[in-house]
Design a protein around this motif. Structure first.
Motif, PDB file in Angstrom:
ATOM      1  N   GLN A 202      -5.773  -0.021  10.927  1.00 49.05           N
ATOM      2  CA  GLN A 202      -5.122  -1.125  10.227  1.00 49.05           C
ATOM      3  C   GLN A 202      -4.889  -0.751   8.765  1.00 49.05           C
ATOM      4  O   GLN A 202      -5.773  -0.199   8.106  1.00 49.05           O
ATOM      5  CB  GLN A 202      -5.979  -2.394  10.311  1.00 49.05           C
ATOM      6  N   LEU A 203      -3.697  -1.056   8.268  1.00 49.24           N
ATOM      7  CA  LEU A 203      -3.352  -0.831   6.867  1.00 49.24           C
ATOM      8  C   LEU A 203      -3.474  -2.146   6.112  1.00 49.24           C
ATOM      9  O   LEU A 203      -2.882  -3.157   6.512  1.00 49.24           O
ATOM     10  CB  LEU A 203      -1.932  -0.276   6.752  1.00 49.24           C
ATOM     11  N   LEU A 204      -4.239  -2.146   5.006  1.00 49.10           N
ATOM     12  CA  LEU A 204      -4.439  -3.334   4.183  1.00 49.10           C
ATOM     13  C   LEU A 204      -3.699  -3.161   2.863  1.00 49.10           C
ATOM     14  O   LEU A 204      -3.714  -2.078   2.263  1.00 49.10           O
ATOM     15  CB  LEU A 204      -5.931  -3.567   3.907  1.00 49.10           C
ATOM     16  N   ARG A 205      -3.054  -4.240   2.399  1.00 46.70           N
ATOM     17  CA  ARG A 205      -2.348  -4.252   1.117  1.00 46.70           C
ATOM     18  C   ARG A 205      -3.098  -5.188   0.178  1.00 46.70           C
ATOM     19  O   ARG A 205      -3.132  -6.401   0.393  1.00 46.70           O
ATOM     20  CB  ARG A 205      -0.909  -4.723   1.308  1.00 46.70           C
ATOM     21  N   ILE A 273      -2.189  -1.978  -3.529  1.00 50.32           N
ATOM     22  CA  ILE A 273      -3.087  -0.860  -3.270  1.00 50.32           C
ATOM     23  C   ILE A 273      -3.308  -0.779  -1.761  1.00 50.32           C
ATOM     24  O   ILE A 273      -3.577  -1.783  -1.115  1.00 50.32           O
ATOM     25  CB  ILE A 273      -4.442  -1.048  -3.996  1.00 50.32           C
ATOM     26  N   GLU A 274      -3.209   0.427  -1.224  1.00 46.48           N
ATOM     27  CA  GLU A 274      -3.360   0.613   0.218  1.00 46.48           C
ATOM     28  C   GLU A 274      -4.781   1.010   0.569  1.00 46.48           C
ATOM     29  O   GLU A 274      -5.357   1.928  -0.018  1.00 46.48           O
ATOM     30  CB  GLU A 274      -2.391   1.683   0.733  1.00 46.48           C
ATOM     31  N   VAL A 275      -5.336   0.319   1.549  1.00 45.46           N
ATOM     32  CA  VAL A 275      -6.641   0.640   2.121  1.00 45.46           C
ATOM     33  C   VAL A 275      -6.456   0.771   3.632  1.00 45.46           C
ATOM     34  O   VAL A 275      -5.777  -0.052   4.259  1.00 45.46           O
ATOM     35  CB  VAL A 275      -7.684  -0.449   1.801  1.00 45.46           C
ATOM     36  N   MET A 311     -11.102 -12.378  -2.034  1.00 45.63           N
ATOM     37  CA  MET A 311      -9.906 -11.565  -2.231  1.00 45.63           C
ATOM     38  C   MET A 311      -8.802 -12.035  -1.299  1.00 45.63           C
ATOM     39  O   MET A 311      -9.071 -12.610  -0.239  1.00 45.63           O
ATOM     40  CB  MET A 311     -10.214 -10.076  -1.995  1.00 45.63           C
ATOM     41  N   GLU A 312      -7.556 -11.773  -1.710  1.00 42.43           N
ATOM     42  CA  GLU A 312      -6.385 -12.091  -0.901  1.00 42.43           C
ATOM     43  C   GLU A 312      -5.505 -10.851  -0.788  1.00 42.43           C
ATOM     44  O   GLU A 312      -5.548  -9.959  -1.640  1.00 42.43           O
ATOM     45  CB  GLU A 312      -5.580 -13.244  -1.526  1.00 42.43           C
ATOM     46  N   PHE A 313      -4.723 -10.830   0.261  1.00 39.39           N
ATOM     47  CA  PHE A 313      -3.808  -9.705   0.458  1.00 39.39           C
ATOM     48  C   PHE A 313      -2.636  -9.808  -0.506  1.00 39.39           C
ATOM     49  O   PHE A 313      -2.219 -10.900  -0.905  1.00 39.39           O
ATOM     50  CB  PHE A 313      -3.290  -9.676   1.895  1.00 39.39           C
TER      51      PHE A 313
END
Length: 348
Positions: A202-205, A273-275, A311-313
């Motif tokens: 999964q890619l998180l922004r 920022i990508e996680v 936190m929020e995306f």
């Protein structure tokens, strides 16, 4: 003269007796030779079956297609050689008539092969598929079609039948599709039944405003995935039947380092920022329900870690601009923001 006639008849009778005796001896020898030939052919069949049974052992579970073809070819070879030996023993003269038939048949076969070139290619493809051992009947496969997008040009299904000309594949909608073997050999194929693990990635922004909280978030996501995966495994063990109750299940989440289990900062982009969250489970991709539950577990773990860290995306910048344009753009018949219907400022 009568005495001479009697001697002549006696000699003729003796000759016929000797000839019939010789023929009976020759026939007896030929009969025994035919019997020995058939016995040798039977022994070859037995040896072939012993070899086939050894090959179809647990040591070679993925070679059933190739072994099946070998079994059929050896049957034809043993039968043809036995038949030719019997003809040789019986001293059968085929004669020019039969040879001309064989010659005409050979020429006809050549002409037929030119007329059915596509069918010949499919038959050759069928032989290749049977000896390929990439898949067998009952396997779940993924076939990549030609195209620029590998995600949309994919066909998945279960192998129902592998024929000499075409292969039948049943899709998720239970529709059986027949694919010519000549096309299958030219495509990229993944056998899902031979895969014992599944991946959840999964890619998180994330927002730049939360950059100081990201290290803690990475740790929390990883711990939440471990905790919730353990709970999911306990649920599986509690619902297992009594026969497998004493059998300990392997860990669903792969944590021994054989496959990646990472939650890490990947990249800085202009608006986020990508996680990346990358983990693997001891769940074959063919077990769709368990895979869906495992993926849902990972997503819920990410959501809980995000909530715990307040936190929020990040919202994509193009979507933010579009939303701002919709908010400030005046529409016909609707007053703009900050004014009343008569054009007066509402703060007055």
């Amino acid at each position: 003269f009568p005495h001479y006639t009697t001697n002549t008849m006696s000699s003729s009778t003796t000759t016929r007796t000797i000839s019939s005796t010789a023929l009976s001896i020759v026939s007896s020898i030929q009969f025994h030779q035919v019997g020995i030939t058939l016995w040798i052919g039977w022994i070859c069949q037995r040896l072939k079956r012993i070899w086939i049974s050894q090959q179809v052992s647990s040591k070679n579970p993925d070679k059933l297609g190739r072994i099946s073809l070998y079994d059929t070819l050896l049957d034809w070879i043993i039968g043809a050689v036995t038949f030719l030996f019997i003809l040789e023993v019986l001293q059968v003269d085929l004669g020019p008539g039969v040879m001309s038939v064989f010659t005409a048949g050979g020429l006809g076969a050549i002409g037929f092969s030119f007329a059915t070139k596509g069918l010949s290619e499919q038959i050759v493809g069928g032989l290749i598929v049977k000896t390929w051992d990439v898949f067998k009947e009952g396997d779940d496969v993924r076939i990549f079609e030609s195209g620029t997008n590998p995600q949309t040009n994919v066909f998945e299904g279960t192998i129902v039948r592998i024929g000499l000309v075409e292969t039948d594949i049943k899709g998720g909608d239970n529709i059986i599709t027949k694919i010519p073997n000549s096309q299958i050999v030219n495509k990229k194929i993944s056998n899902l039944s031979k895969i014992h693990h599944s991946q959840v990635k999964q890619l998180l922004r994330l927002q730049y405003a939360d950059i100081d909280t990201i290290p803690q978030l990475l740790q929390d996501i990883k711990m939440e995935i471990i905790t919730q995966s353990s709970q999911l495994q306990q649920d599986y063990e509690s619902t297992s039947n009594k026969s497998n109750k004493n059998k300990k299940m392997s860990s669903l989440l792969v944590q021994d380092g054989s496959l990646p289990f990472r939650v890490y900062l990947h990249n800085f982009n202009t608006d986020h920022i990508e996680v990346i969250v990358n983990c693997h489970f001891n769940i074959p991709p063919t077990k769709v329900n368990q895979y869906i539950e495992a993926r849902q577990t990972v997503l819920l773990a990410i959501a809980k870690a995000m909530k715990d860290n307040s936190m929020e995306f990040a919202i994509p910048s193009n979507l933010t601009t579009y939303k701002s344009t919709l908010t400030t753009m005046p529409l016909p018949g609707i007053p703009t923001l900050g004014t009343t219907s008569d054009g007066m400022d509402e703060n007055v």
